[in-house]
Scaffold this motif. Structure first.
Motif, short mmCIF file in Angstrom:
data_model
loop_
_atom_site.label_atom_id
_atom_site.label_comp_id
_atom_site.label_asym_id
_atom_site.label_seq_id
_atom_site.Cartn_x
_atom_site.Cartn_y
_atom_site.Cartn_z
N ILE A 19 32.54 31.44 36.85
CA ILE A 19 33.91 31.20 36.44
C ILE A 19 34.50 30.01 37.21
CG2 ILE A 19 35.24 32.67 38.04
CD1 ILE A 19 36.73 33.71 35.49
N ALA A 20 33.98 29.75 38.41
CA ALA A 20 34.38 28.54 39.14
C ALA A 20 33.92 27.29 38.39
CB ALA A 20 33.80 28.57 40.55
N ALA A 21 32.68 27.30 37.91
CA ALA A 21 32.19 26.16 37.12
C ALA A 21 33.00 26.02 35.83
CB ALA A 21 30.71 26.36 36.79
N GLN B 140 40.85 27.68 45.17
CA GLN B 140 40.97 29.10 45.48
C GLN B 140 41.29 29.90 44.24
OE1 GLN B 140 44.13 28.75 48.49
NE2 GLN B 140 42.63 29.33 50.05
N PHE B 141 40.70 31.09 44.15
CA PHE B 141 41.05 31.99 43.06
C PHE B 141 41.05 33.43 43.56
CE2 PHE B 141 36.42 31.70 42.73
CZ PHE B 141 36.02 33.01 42.47
N HIS C 205 39.12 34.13 47.08
CA HIS C 205 37.85 33.42 47.24
C HIS C 205 38.09 31.91 47.22
CE1 HIS C 205 35.00 36.81 46.74
NE2 HIS C 205 36.03 37.34 46.11
N GLU C 206 37.29 31.19 47.97
CA GLU C 206 37.23 29.73 47.90
C GLU C 206 35.95 29.34 47.18
OE1 GLU C 206 37.62 27.78 51.65
OE2 GLU C 206 39.19 29.14 52.33
N ALA C 207 36.00 28.21 46.49
CA ALA C 207 34.81 27.74 45.79
C ALA C 207 34.82 26.22 45.72
CB ALA C 207 34.73 28.33 44.39
N LYS C 208 33.64 25.67 45.51
CA LYS C 208 33.49 24.22 45.34
C LYS C 208 32.35 23.96 44.37
CE LYS C 208 32.84 19.93 48.00
NZ LYS C 208 32.65 19.37 49.35
#
Length: 262
Positions: free
Chosen positions: A82-84, A99-100, A107-110
């Protein structure tokens, strides 16, 4: 009946139906509809369904449903997918941390060229027993080490653990692990809610890597082979017996999009 736009993503073989629900147009989060969308013969097919929704403070909210139709605990590979998806919709930028919110917290994502790094929740403690460990990495996980997992009957062994009295009433996911070398493990996972072995499980991989650390005390980063590919997990032990700064890293891939009547 309504026509719904959907997207299909996969992360190391964990596949998901994703719906952009920022306008709240999708109201089909009942068990029957989710089961239909996740059905591999009559619907789209997937290990789960995710909704991307608005959040007042953070970039978006992730809602996750298992293929059995029930809203579920955290899914690590789902979080990476879902981050992608959010990057591909231009909700958040690529190559920058965002962040989501998910069911287990923030959560953090990159996202960087198809690879998603996802920061998982802290693990407060690990229940280490003689022949297994049990811990919550956003979802509950049983982890057991074997000399080899190649020929294990994962569905039989996993379902026995999942439905055992020890883990009732909620049950647990079950992971079976062996060391390839000191910092590489192979993991096979039986997922509750899917009620089957899946090609990968993000929270299970994290639980397995932390359990591996208990056997290899000086190693805080593990390469992980799963049936669907390769992942990486890193973390920092703390003085209280828990783990912080936990990152799950691996590919998250768009498969196709379409429209379906529900």
């Amino acid at each position: 009946m309504n026509m719904i736009d959907f997207y299909k993503y996969q992360g190391t073989g964990n596949d998901f139906v994703i719906i952009d629900n920022r306008d709240n147009h999708f109201d089909g989060c009942n068990t029957e509809t989710v089961r239909f969308l996740c059905d591999r013969r009559f619907g789209v097919g997937g290990d789960g369904l995710m909704l991307l929704e608005n959040h007042a403070e953070y970039d978006f909210t992730m809602r996750y449903f298992n293929s059995d139709g029930n809203e579920a605990s955290m899914c690590g590979n789902g979080g990476r997918c879902i981050a992608a998806f959010a990057v591909h919709l231009n909700i958040v930028p690529a190559k920058e941390t965002f962040q989501f919110m998910a069911v287990d917290g923030l959560h953090e994502a990159k996202y960087d060229d198809g690879i998603v790094s996802l920061k998982m929740i802290d693990v407060k403690n690990v229940d280490a027993n003689d022949d297994y460990t049990f811990l919550d990495t956003g979802s509950p996980h049983f982890v057991q080490f074997h000399e080899s997992v190649e020929n294990l009957n994962i569905n039989k062994m996993g379902s026995e653990v999942r439905y055992s009295d020890t883990f009732m009433p909620g049950g647990t996911n079950a992971n079976f692990v062996h060391f390839i070398n000191d910092n590489t493990i192979k993991v096979r996972t039986y997922e509750r809610g899917v009620e089957n072995e899946t090609l990968a499980c993000g929270t299970g991989v994290v639980a397995s890597a932390i359990s591996a650390h208990l056997k290899k005390k000086d190693i805080n980063e593990f390469n992980v082979d799963v049936l669907g590919g390769k992942l990486k997990v890193s973390f920092e032990p703390n003085a209280d017996g828990g783990f912080n700064n936990i990152w799950l890293v691996g590919p998250a891939t768009f498969v196709f999009k379409g429209t379906i009547e529900v």
